[in-house]
Design a protein around this motif. Structure first.
Motif, PDB file in Angstrom:
ATOM      1  N   ILE A 215       0.818  -1.224   0.000  1.00  0.00           N
ATOM      2  CA  ILE A 215       0.000   0.000   0.000  1.00  0.00           C
ATOM      3  C   ILE A 215       0.857   1.282   0.000  1.00  0.00           C
ATOM      4  O   ILE A 215       0.373   2.349  -0.380  1.00  0.00           O
ATOM      5  N   CYS A 216       2.101   1.178   0.383  1.00  0.00           N
ATOM      6  CA  CYS A 216       2.926   2.390   0.500  1.00  0.00           C
ATOM      7  C   CYS A 216       3.126   3.043  -0.875  1.00  0.00           C
ATOM      8  O   CYS A 216       3.639   2.417  -1.793  1.00  0.00           O
ATOM      9  N   PRO A 217       2.741   4.325  -1.008  1.00  0.00           N
ATOM     10  CA  PRO A 217       2.802   4.964  -2.330  1.00  0.00           C
ATOM     11  C   PRO A 217       4.214   5.318  -2.786  1.00  0.00           C
ATOM     12  O   PRO A 217       4.423   5.628  -3.953  1.00  0.00           O
ATOM     13  N   THR A 218       5.181   5.285  -1.864  1.00  0.00           N
ATOM     14  CA  THR A 218       6.533   5.715  -2.257  1.00  0.00           C
ATOM     15  C   THR A 218       7.579   4.613  -2.127  1.00  0.00           C
ATOM     16  O   THR A 218       8.777   4.888  -2.263  1.00  0.00           O
ATOM     17  N   GLY A 219       7.139   3.405  -1.835  1.00  0.00           N
ATOM     18  CA  GLY A 219       8.109   2.314  -1.683  1.00  0.00           C
ATOM     19  C   GLY A 219       8.990   2.488  -0.464  1.00  0.00           C
ATOM     20  O   GLY A 219      10.144   2.055  -0.446  1.00  0.00           O
ATOM     21  N   ALA A 220       8.434   3.121   0.587  1.00  0.00           N
ATOM     22  CA  ALA A 220       9.233   3.368   1.792  1.00  0.00           C
ATOM     23  C   ALA A 220       9.382   2.123   2.656  1.00  0.00           C
ATOM     24  O   ALA A 220      10.273   2.048   3.490  1.00  0.00           O
ATOM     25  N   VAL A 221       8.485   1.140   2.471  1.00  0.00           N
ATOM     26  CA  VAL A 221       8.510  -0.062   3.319  1.00  0.00           C
ATOM     27  C   VAL A 221       9.187  -1.199   2.566  1.00  0.00           C
ATOM     28  O   VAL A 221       8.901  -1.441   1.390  1.00  0.00           O
ATOM     29  N   GLY A 222      10.084  -1.883   3.229  1.00  0.00           N
ATOM     30  CA  GLY A 222      10.752  -3.030   2.629  1.00  0.00           C
ATOM     31  C   GLY A 222      10.906  -4.134   3.665  1.00  0.00           C
ATOM     32  O   GLY A 222      10.713  -3.915   4.861  1.00  0.00           O
TER      33      GLY A 222
ATOM     34  N   LEU B 183      11.733  -2.817   7.158  1.00  0.00           N
ATOM     35  CA  LEU B 183      12.515  -1.583   7.128  1.00  0.00           C
ATOM     36  C   LEU B 183      11.578  -0.473   6.672  1.00  0.00           C
ATOM     37  O   LEU B 183      10.763  -0.677   5.789  1.00  0.00           O
ATOM     38  N   LEU B 184      11.703   0.684   7.275  1.00  0.00           N
ATOM     39  CA  LEU B 184      10.900   1.823   6.827  1.00  0.00           C
ATOM     40  C   LEU B 184      11.844   3.003   6.594  1.00  0.00           C
ATOM     41  O   LEU B 184      12.556   3.420   7.493  1.00  0.00           O
ATOM     42  N   ASP B 185      11.843   3.487   5.371  1.00  0.00           N
ATOM     43  CA  ASP B 185      12.730   4.598   5.020  1.00  0.00           C
ATOM     44  C   ASP B 185      12.006   5.919   5.261  1.00  0.00           C
ATOM     45  O   ASP B 185      11.135   6.325   4.488  1.00  0.00           O
TER      46      ASP B 185
ATOM     47  N   ARG C  39      11.680   8.555   2.533  1.00  0.00           N
ATOM     48  CA  ARG C  39      10.662   8.420   1.490  1.00  0.00           C
ATOM     49  C   ARG C  39       9.252   8.567   2.044  1.00  0.00           C
ATOM     50  O   ARG C  39       8.314   8.776   1.293  1.00  0.00           O
ATOM     51  N   CYS C  40       9.114   8.406   3.356  1.00  0.00           N
ATOM     52  CA  CYS C  40       7.778   8.308   3.973  1.00  0.00           C
ATOM     53  C   CYS C  40       7.011   9.633   3.895  1.00  0.00           C
ATOM     54  O   CYS C  40       7.556  10.699   4.182  1.00  0.00           O
ATOM     55  N   LEU C  41       5.729   9.529   3.526  1.00  0.00           N
ATOM     56  CA  LEU C  41       4.866  10.709   3.458  1.00  0.00           C
ATOM     57  C   LEU C  41       4.040  10.873   4.733  1.00  0.00           C
ATOM     58  O   LEU C  41       3.212  11.763   4.818  1.00  0.00           O
ATOM     59  N   PHE C  42       4.222   9.977   5.684  1.00  0.00           N
ATOM     60  CA  PHE C  42       3.484  10.008   6.957  1.00  0.00           C
ATOM     61  C   PHE C  42       1.973  10.030   6.701  1.00  0.00           C
ATOM     62  O   PHE C  42       1.233  10.707   7.390  1.00  0.00           O
ATOM     63  N   CYS C  43       1.552   9.286   5.679  1.00  0.00           N
ATOM     64  CA  CYS C  43       0.115   9.216   5.379  1.00  0.00           C
ATOM     65  C   CYS C  43      -0.595   8.267   6.336  1.00  0.00           C
ATOM     66  O   CYS C  43      -1.815   8.320   6.481  1.00  0.00           O
ATOM     67  N   GLY C  44       0.147   7.364   6.979  1.00  0.00           N
ATOM     68  CA  GLY C  44      -0.439   6.456   7.973  1.00  0.00           C
ATOM     69  C   GLY C  44      -1.142   5.248   7.378  1.00  0.00           C
ATOM     70  O   GLY C  44      -1.704   4.438   8.121  1.00  0.00           O
ATOM     71  N   GLU C  45      -1.133   5.089   6.064  1.00  0.00           N
ATOM     72  CA  GLU C  45      -1.860   3.966   5.448  1.00  0.00           C
ATOM     73  C   GLU C  45      -1.316   2.615   5.907  1.00  0.00           C
ATOM     74  O   GLU C  45      -2.062   1.666   6.100  1.00  0.00           O
ATOM     75  N   CYS C  46       0.008   2.509   6.056  1.00  0.00           N
ATOM     76  CA  CYS C  46       0.606   1.223   6.453  1.00  0.00           C
ATOM     77  C   CYS C  46       0.157   0.830   7.861  1.00  0.00           C
ATOM     78  O   CYS C  46      -0.001  -0.345   8.162  1.00  0.00           O
ATOM     79  N   GLN C  47      -0.074   1.811   8.707  1.00  0.00           N
ATOM     80  CA  GLN C  47      -0.553   1.524  10.078  1.00  0.00           C
ATOM     81  C   GLN C  47      -2.023   1.129  10.043  1.00  0.00           C
ATOM     82  O   GLN C  47      -2.429   0.175  10.687  1.00  0.00           O
TER      83      GLN C  47
ATOM     84  N   THR D  21       3.726   0.968  13.655  1.00  0.00           N
ATOM     85  CA  THR D  21       2.924   1.911  14.455  1.00  0.00           C
ATOM     86  C   THR D  21       3.688   3.227  14.555  1.00  0.00           C
ATOM     87  O   THR D  21       4.917   3.232  14.685  1.00  0.00           O
ATOM     88  N   PHE D  22       2.944   4.304  14.480  1.00  0.00           N
ATOM     89  CA  PHE D  22       3.572   5.622  14.569  1.00  0.00           C
ATOM     90  C   PHE D  22       3.479   6.150  15.991  1.00  0.00           C
ATOM     91  O   PHE D  22       2.406   6.139  16.600  1.00  0.00           O
ATOM     92  N   THR D  23       4.616   6.586  16.521  1.00  0.00           N
ATOM     93  CA  THR D  23       4.635   7.195  17.847  1.00  0.00           C
ATOM     94  C   THR D  23       4.387   8.697  17.679  1.00  0.00           C
ATOM     95  O   THR D  23       4.133   9.168  16.567  1.00  0.00           O
TER      96      THR D  23
HETATM   97  S1  SF4 Z   1       3.055   6.287   6.264  1.00  0.00           S
HETATM   98 FE1  SF4 Z   1       3.401   4.169   5.612  1.00  0.00          FE
HETATM   99  S2  SF4 Z   1       2.254   3.959   3.703  1.00  0.00           S
HETATM  100 FE2  SF4 Z   1       2.449   6.160   4.076  1.00  0.00          FE
HETATM  101  S3  SF4 Z   1       4.300   6.748   2.960  1.00  0.00           S
HETATM  102 FE3  SF4 Z   1       4.963   6.276   5.070  1.00  0.00          FE
HETATM  103  S4  SF4 Z   1       5.576   4.134   5.026  1.00  0.00           S
HETATM  104 FE4  SF4 Z   1       4.377   4.521   3.139  1.00  0.00          FE
END
Ligand code: SF4
Length: 253
Positions: free
Chosen positions: A50-57, A64-66, A69-77, A86-88
């Protein structure tokens, strides 16, 4: 005039003290993420998909979470019932090395140490020139907010200046579009040495949502060396402020 004085008395002292408690940030704020150990390639990988920027591997037995690249959209959570990510509410995210932005389940890799050389050279005064290299204006707005009474950037000796010749460094936002490449390089050259480069936001760090696009350069460090990476989309003003203070070596938080 008397009305103005009353209004000022009523408003009181508006500048926020530092450090700020994480709990006082807005409810929707997403800070430093944590990743759960023991995730393998056999697991569902919904967060990766689901990550739109390929930040999760996935590497070995862990995610791994980069942050670069992360947009902090929270979709992965949101998508993961098992809470693999989980986001702190930790807003202090700036690092001086790109590899420090990779979040894994291994012990803390992020180096937030102060650059002694920078403290020695620039002391308690830092003049910066902002370069918007194809940004959408979100990072630029959160940088501007630092000059308001709430954050009062000037109290720390940090100022944005109009000319790169008067600056100690540049703050770059945006993925560095082809059209802005020359302007960025000229601005960088115009800053007298020694100089600093600060990349603010996912676009400036990695290209963000525009990674790999033919009209961008995938961030600043593909062209010039970067001294500080401040992740986010856009980073919260407190994240930017904390990064600048860390760079100057004057942060107590
Ligand atoms: S919050 Fe999650 S889904 Fe959204 S960009 Fe960051 S790693 Fe990807």
């Amino acid at each position: 005039m008397i009305k103005t004085l009353f209004a000022r008395l009523k408003q009181g002292y508006r500048t926020m003290p530092l450090p700020v408690k994480n709990e006082s940030l807005p409810e929707r704020f997403l800070g430093r993420p944590c990743v759960r150990p023991n995730i393998s390639k056999e697991d569902c990988q919904k967060c990766k998909i689901i990550c739109p920027t390929g930040a999760v591997g996935i590497e070995g037995d862990g995610l791994l979470l980069d942050l670069g690249r992360c947009l902090f959209c929270g979709e992965c959570q949101r998508i993961c019932a098992d809470k693999a990510i989980t986001f702190t509410r930790e807003y202090r995210l700036a690092v001086k090395e790109r590899k420090g932005l990779i979040i894994s389940n291994k012990p803390e890799q992020n180096s937030r140490e102060v650059k002694k050389r920078i403290k020695h050279i620039f002391g308690r005064s830092l003049k910066l020139r902002q370069v918007s290299a194809g940004g959408c204006n979100a990072c630029e707005l959160d940088i501007n907010v630092l000059n308001t009474v709430g954050f009062d950037l000037g109290r720390f000796g940090i100022q944005f200046v109009a000319s790169p010749r008067h600056a100690d460094g540049i703050v770059v936002t945006g993925p560095v579009t082809k059209n802005m490449r020359l302007a960025l390089e000229k601005t960088y050259k115009a800053v007298p040495s020694p100089k600093l480069v600060i990349a603010v936001g996912a676009c400036a760090i990695s290209g963000g949502p525009y990674i790999g696009h033919e009209q961008t350069n995938d961030g600043v460090d593909s062209l010039i060396p970067v001294d500080l990476y401040i992740p986010g989309c856009p980073p919260h003003p407190l994240t930017i402020l904390d990064g600048l203070l860390k760079l100057m070596g004057s942060a107590k938080c």
